[in-house]
Design an enzyme around this catalytic site. Structure first.
Site, PDB file in Angstrom:
ATOM      1  N   HIS A  53       1.516   6.114 -18.116  1.00 13.06           N
ATOM      2  CA  HIS A  53       2.886   5.592 -17.407  1.00 13.06           C
ATOM      3  C   HIS A  53       2.418   4.546 -16.316  1.00 13.06           C
ATOM      4  CE1 HIS A  53       2.460   8.871 -14.970  1.00 13.06           C
ATOM      5  NE2 HIS A  53       3.613   8.548 -14.132  1.00 13.06           N
ATOM      6  N   HIS A  55       3.410   4.275 -13.191  1.00 17.22           N
ATOM      7  CA  HIS A  55       3.611   4.429 -11.827  1.00 17.22           C
ATOM      8  C   HIS A  55       2.675   4.119 -10.946  1.00 17.22           C
ATOM      9  CE1 HIS A  55       7.522   7.501 -12.332  1.00 17.22           C
ATOM     10  NE2 HIS A  55       7.704   5.950 -12.129  1.00 17.22           N
ATOM     11  N   ASP A  57       0.587   5.502  -8.615  1.00 17.18           N
ATOM     12  CA  ASP A  57      -0.412   6.570  -8.257  1.00 17.18           C
ATOM     13  C   ASP A  57      -1.175   6.930  -9.624  1.00 17.18           C
ATOM     14  OD1 ASP A  57       2.254   7.821  -9.088  1.00 17.18           O
ATOM     15  OD2 ASP A  57       1.328   9.746  -8.798  1.00 17.18           O
ATOM     16  N   HIS A  58      -0.953   6.030 -10.724  1.00 21.12           N
ATOM     17  CA  HIS A  58      -1.538   6.700 -12.019  1.00 21.12           C
ATOM     18  C   HIS A  58      -2.297   5.375 -12.594  1.00 21.12           C
ATOM     19  CE1 HIS A  58       0.296  10.580 -13.031  1.00 21.12           C
ATOM     20  NE2 HIS A  58       0.969  10.029 -11.865  1.00 21.12           N
ATOM     21  N   HIS A 111      10.494  11.239 -18.100  1.00 24.58           N
ATOM     22  CA  HIS A 111       9.951  10.731 -16.729  1.00 24.58           C
ATOM     23  C   HIS A 111       9.970   9.259 -16.551  1.00 24.58           C
ATOM     24  CE1 HIS A 111       7.693  11.002 -13.099  1.00 24.58           C
ATOM     25  NE2 HIS A 111       6.850  10.163 -13.347  1.00 24.58           N
ATOM     26  N   ASP A 128       2.789  12.746 -16.185  1.00 24.72           N
ATOM     27  CA  ASP A 128       3.688  13.262 -15.616  1.00 24.72           C
ATOM     28  C   ASP A 128       4.960  14.117 -16.228  1.00 24.72           C
ATOM     29  OD1 ASP A 128       2.241  12.808 -13.279  1.00 24.72           O
ATOM     30  OD2 ASP A 128       3.556  11.352 -12.198  1.00 24.72           O
ATOM     31  N   HIS A 166      -0.822  16.005 -11.851  1.00 23.26           N
ATOM     32  CA  HIS A 166      -0.816  16.560 -10.593  1.00 23.26           C
ATOM     33  C   HIS A 166      -1.022  17.933 -10.348  1.00 23.26           C
ATOM     34  CE1 HIS A 166       1.328  12.790  -8.679  1.00 23.26           C
ATOM     35  NE2 HIS A 166       1.804  12.781  -9.877  1.00 23.26           N
TER      36      HIS A 166
END
Length: 253
Positions: A53, A55, A57-58, A111, A128, A166
């Site tokens: 996805h 985001h 942080d990914h 998400h 996530d 995570h």
């Protein structure tokens, strides 16, 4: 086949999977340094990058890694993810030659609306959406979408290893025990997680069998969760469960 969970950023995991020939892929590289260190330490070549996805942080390290190593980026059909070479969606099959792995793509909105998972070789890279003993926040999707997505993942084989994005398992166990205190499997999982985190070890991957036994978001139809949550409608129960988790704070040690 060698699977590594690479700690990154505050509490992320970047997943690295290598074949017997020394070629590797990474999933959701939020930064480059853990990947570069792991590749160098094991003498691996990076051939592919899978993104679940959009985001940051990914995906934050994906473009740099792809450029540096000539790796191919596979990503959902979402314009917020730039630099993708191959776009994937529900029902697609990712067949890689280098490294030699193949994955089925599963759409799992909730998400985010364009979130996907990759399933193959007994592994589930689910970003996530599904966490160990938990699930992701609903930033874009609806409770009904997330519940359906989780049920699609929960229908995969028991031995499937859940490779999530995570390290949230300790807090997830504490929350779940407040709702399902008589669940012996959950109590055992919480004790295992406590011991692993005390040694600074990852608590994932878990298995889908573990998750079906412990994860409240996969257990909303059990008597314990029906009693703990208001309403007869299962989507409403799921929505209430997610709201409670949004408000949950870990008790002080």
């Amino acid at each position: 086949m060698n699977l590594l969970a690479l700690p990154a950023l505050a509490d992320n995991y970047i997943w690295l999977l290598a074949d017997a020939a020394g070629s590797a892929l990474v999933v959701d590289p939020g930064e480059t340094s853990p990947v570069e260190s792991a590749l160098a330490a094991s003498g691996l070549r990076l051939g592919a990058i899978l993104l679940t996805h959009h985001h940051p942080d990914h995906i934050g390290g994906a473009a740099e890694l792809a450029t540096r190593h000539g790796a191919t980026i596979h990503a959902p059909r979402d314009e917020r993810i730039r630099h993708a070479h191959v776009r994937v969606g529900d029902g697609d099959r990712v067949e890689l030659a280098d490294p030699a792995f193949g994955f089925d793509v599963i759409a799992i909105p909730g998400h985010t609306l364009s979130h996907v998972a990759y399933h193959g070789h007994g592994l589930l890279f689910c970003g996530d959406t599904l966490f160990s003993v938990g699930c992701g926040r609903l930033f874009e999707g609806t409770p009904a979408q997330m519940l359906h997505s989780l049920e699609r993942l929960a229908a995969l084989p028991d031995a499937t290893r859940v490779c999530c994005g995570h390290e949230y398992t300790r807090a997830n166990c504490a929350f779940a025990l407040g709702l399902d205190p008589s669940n012996a499997a959950l109590a055992a999982r919480a004790a295992e997680v406590q011991a692993r985190r005390a040694d600074n070890l990852p608590t994932v991957p878990s298995t889908l069998a573990d998750e079906r036994a412990c994860n409240p978001f996969l257990r909303i139809d059990t008597p314990a969760l029906q009693q703990a949550l208001a309403g007869n409608d299962r989507v409403e129960r799921f929505a209430e469960l997610r709201r409670r988790k949004d408000d949950f704070r870990m008790p002080s040690p």
